[in-house]
Design a protein around this motif. Sequence first.
Motif, PDB file in Angstrom:
ATOM      1  N   ALA A  82      -7.842   1.163  51.585  1.00 46.51           N
ATOM      2  CA  ALA A  82      -8.232   2.506  51.992  1.00 46.51           C
ATOM      3  C   ALA A  82      -7.298   3.591  51.471  1.00 46.51           C
ATOM      4  CB  ALA A  82      -8.303   2.569  53.514  1.00 46.51           C
ATOM      5  N   PHE A  95      -8.622  13.116  46.456  1.00 51.25           N
ATOM      6  CA  PHE A  95      -9.418  12.891  47.663  1.00 51.25           C
ATOM      7  C   PHE A  95      -9.248  11.446  48.138  1.00 51.25           C
ATOM      8  CE2 PHE A  95     -13.497  11.856  49.775  1.00 51.25           C
ATOM      9  CZ  PHE A  95     -13.447  12.801  50.791  1.00 51.25           C
ATOM     10  N   ALA A  96      -9.252  10.527  47.186  1.00 46.44           N
ATOM     11  CA  ALA A  96      -9.069   9.123  47.531  1.00 46.44           C
ATOM     12  C   ALA A  96      -7.672   8.879  48.086  1.00 46.44           C
ATOM     13  CB  ALA A  96      -9.313   8.244  46.316  1.00 46.44           C
ATOM     14  N   LEU A 128     -20.969  23.427  50.114  1.00 44.76           N
ATOM     15  CA  LEU A 128     -20.780  22.990  51.497  1.00 44.76           C
ATOM     16  C   LEU A 128     -21.809  21.913  51.851  1.00 44.76           C
ATOM     17  CD1 LEU A 128     -18.707  23.932  53.537  1.00 44.76           C
ATOM     18  CD2 LEU A 128     -20.428  25.425  54.562  1.00 44.76           C
ATOM     19  N   LEU A 186     -20.868  18.690  50.256  1.00 49.52           N
ATOM     20  CA  LEU A 186     -19.733  18.102  50.979  1.00 49.52           C
ATOM     21  C   LEU A 186     -20.211  17.472  52.288  1.00 49.52           C
ATOM     22  CD1 LEU A 186     -16.726  20.607  50.645  1.00 49.52           C
ATOM     23  CD2 LEU A 186     -16.879  18.265  49.771  1.00 49.52           C
ATOM     24  N   SER A 226     -21.712  14.298  51.562  1.00 48.51           N
ATOM     25  CA  SER A 226     -20.634  13.358  51.263  1.00 48.51           C
ATOM     26  C   SER A 226     -20.053  12.793  52.572  1.00 48.51           C
ATOM     27  CB  SER A 226     -19.559  14.062  50.448  1.00 48.51           C
ATOM     28  OG  SER A 226     -18.468  13.217  50.225  1.00 48.51           O
ATOM     29  N   SER A 227     -19.803  13.705  53.526  1.00 52.43           N
ATOM     30  CA  SER A 227     -19.145  13.274  54.772  1.00 52.43           C
ATOM     31  C   SER A 227     -20.064  12.395  55.609  1.00 52.43           C
ATOM     32  CB  SER A 227     -18.685  14.496  55.564  1.00 52.43           C
ATOM     33  OG  SER A 227     -19.821  15.172  56.077  1.00 52.43           O
ATOM     34  N   LYS A 244     -22.838   6.706  54.059  1.00 49.53           N
ATOM     35  CA  LYS A 244     -22.626   5.459  54.791  1.00 49.53           C
ATOM     36  C   LYS A 244     -21.786   4.482  53.983  1.00 49.53           C
ATOM     37  CE  LYS A 244     -25.171   6.522  58.357  1.00 49.53           C
ATOM     38  NZ  LYS A 244     -25.308   7.956  58.037  1.00 49.53           N
ATOM     39  N   ASP A 245     -21.518   4.797  52.737  1.00 47.03           N
ATOM     40  CA  ASP A 245     -20.684   3.901  51.935  1.00 47.03           C
ATOM     41  C   ASP A 245     -19.791   4.731  51.032  1.00 47.03           C
ATOM     42  OD1 ASP A 245     -22.052   4.018  49.053  1.00 47.03           O
ATOM     43  OD2 ASP A 245     -23.607   4.002  50.614  1.00 47.03           O
ATOM     44  N   LYS A 246     -18.751   4.079  50.561  1.00 51.21           N
ATOM     45  CA  LYS A 246     -17.749   4.823  49.785  1.00 51.21           C
ATOM     46  C   LYS A 246     -18.312   5.342  48.469  1.00 51.21           C
ATOM     47  CE  LYS A 246     -13.362   3.255  49.719  1.00 51.21           C
ATOM     48  NZ  LYS A 246     -12.387   2.145  49.611  1.00 51.21           N
ATOM     49  N   MET A 250     -20.205   8.493  49.007  1.00 49.93           N
ATOM     50  CA  MET A 250     -19.286   9.539  49.442  1.00 49.93           C
ATOM     51  C   MET A 250     -18.507  10.116  48.240  1.00 49.93           C
ATOM     52  SD  MET A 250     -16.164   9.304  52.172  1.00 49.93           S
ATOM     53  CE  MET A 250     -15.037   8.436  51.117  1.00 49.93           C
ATOM     54  N   PHE A 251     -18.013   9.220  47.411  1.00 46.64           N
ATOM     55  CA  PHE A 251     -17.229   9.702  46.256  1.00 46.64           C
ATOM     56  C   PHE A 251     -18.106  10.402  45.236  1.00 46.64           C
ATOM     57  CE2 PHE A 251     -13.839   6.956  47.814  1.00 46.64           C
ATOM     58  CZ  PHE A 251     -12.743   7.763  47.564  1.00 46.64           C
ATOM     59  N   PHE A 305     -18.758  13.807  46.631  1.00 46.59           N
ATOM     60  CA  PHE A 305     -17.555  14.630  46.578  1.00 46.59           C
ATOM     61  C   PHE A 305     -17.291  15.094  45.139  1.00 46.59           C
ATOM     62  CE2 PHE A 305     -13.106  15.550  46.051  1.00 46.59           C
ATOM     63  CZ  PHE A 305     -12.881  16.392  47.138  1.00 46.59           C
ATOM     64  N   MET A 312     -15.166   5.403  57.709  1.00 51.09           N
ATOM     65  CA  MET A 312     -14.995   6.655  56.968  1.00 51.09           C
ATOM     66  C   MET A 312     -14.147   7.658  57.755  1.00 51.09           C
ATOM     67  SD  MET A 312     -16.756   6.066  54.228  1.00 51.09           S
ATOM     68  CE  MET A 312     -17.126   4.328  54.138  1.00 51.09           C
ATOM     69  N   ASN A 356     -11.044   7.938  58.363  1.00 54.62           N
ATOM     70  CA  ASN A 356      -9.797   8.457  57.804  1.00 54.62           C
ATOM     71  C   ASN A 356     -10.055   9.537  56.743  1.00 54.62           C
ATOM     72  OD1 ASN A 356     -10.947   6.558  56.231  1.00 54.62           O
ATOM     73  ND2 ASN A 356      -9.030   5.765  55.398  1.00 54.62           N
ATOM     74  N   TYR A 357     -11.334   9.755  56.397  1.00 58.46           N
ATOM     75  CA  TYR A 357     -11.627  10.818  55.439  1.00 58.46           C
ATOM     76  C   TYR A 357     -11.955  12.143  56.123  1.00 58.46           C
ATOM     77  CZ  TYR A 357     -11.610   7.513  51.605  1.00 58.46           C
ATOM     78  OH  TYR A 357     -11.216   6.601  50.674  1.00 58.46           O
ATOM     79  N   LYS A 415      -9.604  14.813  55.346  1.00 63.13           N
ATOM     80  CA  LYS A 415      -9.707  15.245  53.937  1.00 63.13           C
ATOM     81  C   LYS A 415     -10.893  16.170  53.734  1.00 63.13           C
ATOM     82  CE  LYS A 415      -7.405  11.272  51.947  1.00 63.13           C
ATOM     83  NZ  LYS A 415      -7.618   9.958  51.354  1.00 63.13           N
ATOM     84  N   PHE A 416     -11.993  15.895  54.464  1.00 62.77           N
ATOM     85  CA  PHE A 416     -13.140  16.804  54.336  1.00 62.77           C
ATOM     86  C   PHE A 416     -12.808  18.171  54.901  1.00 62.77           C
ATOM     87  CE2 PHE A 416     -15.849  12.992  53.697  1.00 62.77           C
ATOM     88  CZ  PHE A 416     -16.489  13.442  52.559  1.00 62.77           C
ATOM     89  N   SER A 452     -10.855  19.936  52.360  1.00 66.63           N
ATOM     90  CA  SER A 452     -11.728  20.349  51.255  1.00 66.63           C
ATOM     91  C   SER A 452     -12.502  21.611  51.606  1.00 66.63           C
ATOM     92  CB  SER A 452     -12.733  19.238  50.928  1.00 66.63           C
ATOM     93  OG  SER A 452     -12.060  18.057  50.604  1.00 66.63           O
ATOM     94  N   VAL A 453     -13.061  21.644  52.802  1.00 63.76           N
ATOM     95  CA  VAL A 453     -13.826  22.815  53.233  1.00 63.76           C
ATOM     96  C   VAL A 453     -12.914  24.031  53.314  1.00 63.76           C
ATOM     97  CG1 VAL A 453     -15.154  23.840  55.126  1.00 63.76           C
ATOM     98  CG2 VAL A 453     -15.588  21.476  54.426  1.00 63.76           C
ATOM     99  N   LEU A 487     -12.323  25.205  49.791  1.00 63.18           N
ATOM    100  CA  LEU A 487     -13.547  25.862  49.330  1.00 63.18           C
ATOM    101  C   LEU A 487     -13.632  27.279  49.874  1.00 63.18           C
ATOM    102  CD1 LEU A 487     -16.464  25.718  48.095  1.00 63.18           C
ATOM    103  CD2 LEU A 487     -17.219  24.836  50.297  1.00 63.18           C
TER     104      LEU A 487
END
Lengths: 374, 600
Positions: A130, A174-175, A287, A290, A293-294, A297-299, A302-303, A306, B1, B3-4, B7-8, B11-12, B15
């Motif tokens: 992660a 981001f990662a 927005l 994004l 992205s948020s 359901k999977d990486k 999401m990437f 993003f 997800m 832990n992201y 980060k979001f 990012s916002v 932006l």
Amino acid sequence: MINIRLLRNFDVGLFFITLIICVIGIINLYSATINIGTEVFKKQILWVSIGLFITILLSLINYRLLLRYASHFYIINILLLVVVLIVGREISGAKSWLSLGGIIYVQPSELVKISVILILAKFYHDDFSAGPFGVFDLVKPFALIFIPILLIVIQPDLGTAFIVGLISISIILFAGVKTKHLIFLVIASCVLFVPLWGHFLKDYQKVRIMSFMDPSQDPLGSGYHAIQSKIAIGSGKLSGKGFMQGTQTQLRFLPEQHTDFAFSVIAEEWGFLGAFFTILLFFILILWILDTSSRSKDKFSMFVCFGIASMFFWHTVINVGMVIGIFPVMGLPLLFISYGGSATLTSLIAIGIVMGIRMRKFRLSESDLSFNKY
Amino acid sequence: MENYTRKFLVSVFILFLFFSILGIRIWYLQILKGDEFEKFSRNNRIRNIRIAPPRGRILDRNGKGIVINRSSFDLYVVPSDIKNLDTLLSFLSQLLLIDEQELKRRIYSSYDSQKFNQVLIARDITRDQLAILESRRDSFPWVFVEVSKIREYPYGKLGANFIGYVGKTTKSDLKEYRDLTGFDLIGKSGLEKSYQNYLQGSPGYLQKVTDAFGREIKSSVYKTDISLKQSDPGSDLILTIDLDLQLAVEKILSEYTGAVVVMNVHNGEILSMVSSPSYDPSIFVKGVESGDWKKLISDKNYPLMNRVTRGLYPPGSVYKIVTGAAALEERAIDTNTRFYCPGHYRLGNKIFRCWKSSGHGWVNIHKAIVESCDVFFYEVSQIIGIEKLYKYSKLMGYGAATGIDIAEKYGISPNKSWKKKRLNKPWYKGDTVNVAIGQGYLSVTPLQVAVMTSSIANGGYKITPHFVKEVISSKGQQLYKYKNNKKRIGIGDEYISVISGAMVGVVNQQNGTAKRARLENIEVAGKTGTAQVVALDSIKIKNKKYEHHAWFTSFAPANSPEIAVTVLVEHGGKGGAVASPIAKRVLESYFKLDSQYSLQ
């Protein structure tokens, strides 16, 4: 593979915002190019139409295919970049165009934005840790980015190389990168730059990079552009001079008005209200992506989202920043607003990918993940 | 997800931050500074003014100016701003005495006005014209005057044939020299052309914000964008020419049609080069009036041609130096080999005459050169043959470039394959006979003769004639310096001294052909030549057009040579009678100046 029932979940919001921006772009192009004929205007309508069709089509395709074929896209794109260096056509100083039957010219470098986003997303998807990541974890993604960027720099299309770099760095940050390693990387990249500069670049490429970094070296080119653009925007005031009434635009004081400086035309003719509305739309667009992205359901998705959000973000910030005089003048279009077939298609492909992801709110099943081992 | 999530949020935030900056900046430009920019867009213009660099100067070896610069008031028009074309045309037409149609053409037919807004209409207007223009300034704000530097020639025609002239830049010039515009002057011939890259310098730029009336205005909103770059003046050429000697030689040759070159025998420095008649290069500076140009190019005396480097003549007896050296080096003869000259030479059924019809009697190489006996060389030519002669002709530099730094012709040094290729005819023995005395298919430039003479004088070294000693940038930096690399031409010392000994005899022996070149204190060595223009020497020459060309090539002092002087007088008659006295006067001038200050 294509699931028509998915249309119930169709991402109306994103499609609608995109459509409005495209329409604003087309109307604006009409005003910006009326003096040189309607060819550019008509071509852009064609590109947007084709693009929107692709957008809808892509949204119906399961994005796991993108994961499955990300490496293929990437390799094909690299090959296209090599081909363009050999048989490509040079337009305004950069050998970055491939001729399709001598009528249509496309830039493989534009597609690199998508390929790089997909390959990086695949990389992070495949990696089950992660983060944050250390230097040795980053060797592979850096290599993946470096090859296409180098090929684009050789063309030399520095604007696109720059944006691909920014998108990649955004995804990598981001990662997550370990703080100490990040500092090390910044220093190391500065050091690495020196031999690259000395050995691999030809003189004219150095000159282009120099004037890219310091536009004051070309006072009659970019300096002149910067002044005229500021005058165009400033003189638009609150409500603008009116559609097709912009003196800077219509008397052709404003350079590159249908490409890099298209936003200045909006600001001159539609004033602060028009300019503000346009960047507000971009704000909402980014927005929205994004947000998608948020909710992924999977990486991988999401990437991907993003990365696409960062593509729109950097294009908008740099282009608008350039025309309002807070960034140096560099050849980078404002997506959907500036004329350009390859950039428009690429952007609409990106939108289609995001829509497809948003329409599938279920997690990838284990059987889907097995594609990785392919 | 999970832990992201953070980060979001970051990012916002980024932006929002960046877009706020964009929004605020747009608000600043459009709302806060809107009025100022609006006024600007309504009235103001940005003019990109180009600052042309002054061309480098051309100086003599002691730094005296041969070509320098003076200020010129140049009249420009900004075509996009013109509001009353007809009034403007009639005003300018009266002011400049230029036809209205021509003015219109100059305003609108410029092929290089995209980057700059101004178009050059007239160069170097007078102060009176300037005064009238200034008084009408407010009526024609789209007309303006800029000061530039243009060529000045303090000595008029001096050296014009090798310095060359400057003229309007053509479209093809623009491809080669990217820094130039269609209004710039570019070297068209001579040194001005060869050293264009050094002389031109690089232009500067100036951006002026002016209102609709052409007045410059200053405001804070765009101050940082306005840029200025001063031009970089071109570099100066330091020539090998000695101005005083050049003046003296030009005076000496002024009454003749011909060429003189004075060269340092050790390093090829050209101290003086004169081609007569000449022309005044200053007429090109303003742009030549078509009448003047026609007169120059249709002039039967070819004033534009540099006779030293581009004039082709049969060398006549001067060439006997080559034939003699070839025979000695090939061991075909030695200094004692004698032939009998009865005044003519028979080859098959053809008779070749010696210039002295009574004959020279028994002749060896020394006497053959001193008295310029033709028969001796006819005999020698049949022993060595044309291919050997051709070999030495090449070694001496004929039929090839001397390498001088201005345009030159190569001339012809014939052999069998040349004749086959050019005339598609076989070589005859009689052709060799003609070549041996410098006639036939041979053609050479006076410069080639001077180079050959230098090689004899310096003991057998090939040198490269040149004008430019060094190039000095406007900042005083040396950008170029001539490097002397002399090579042996491939003829033995002992043979060179046989030839040069004979050349001393030509001038100083009782029966030498160039007694008129003798100096009082300094021993001169030389060789005369009388080149036939037409082969019909039996016809009584009445027309001046068929008169022989007179040659004399020399070096001095004979015991330690410094300079070579080569003289050619077109249709002058006999070399000994006409050319050698000119060489004497040139040598006198040189040694007189040399005693005042060292020319070395």
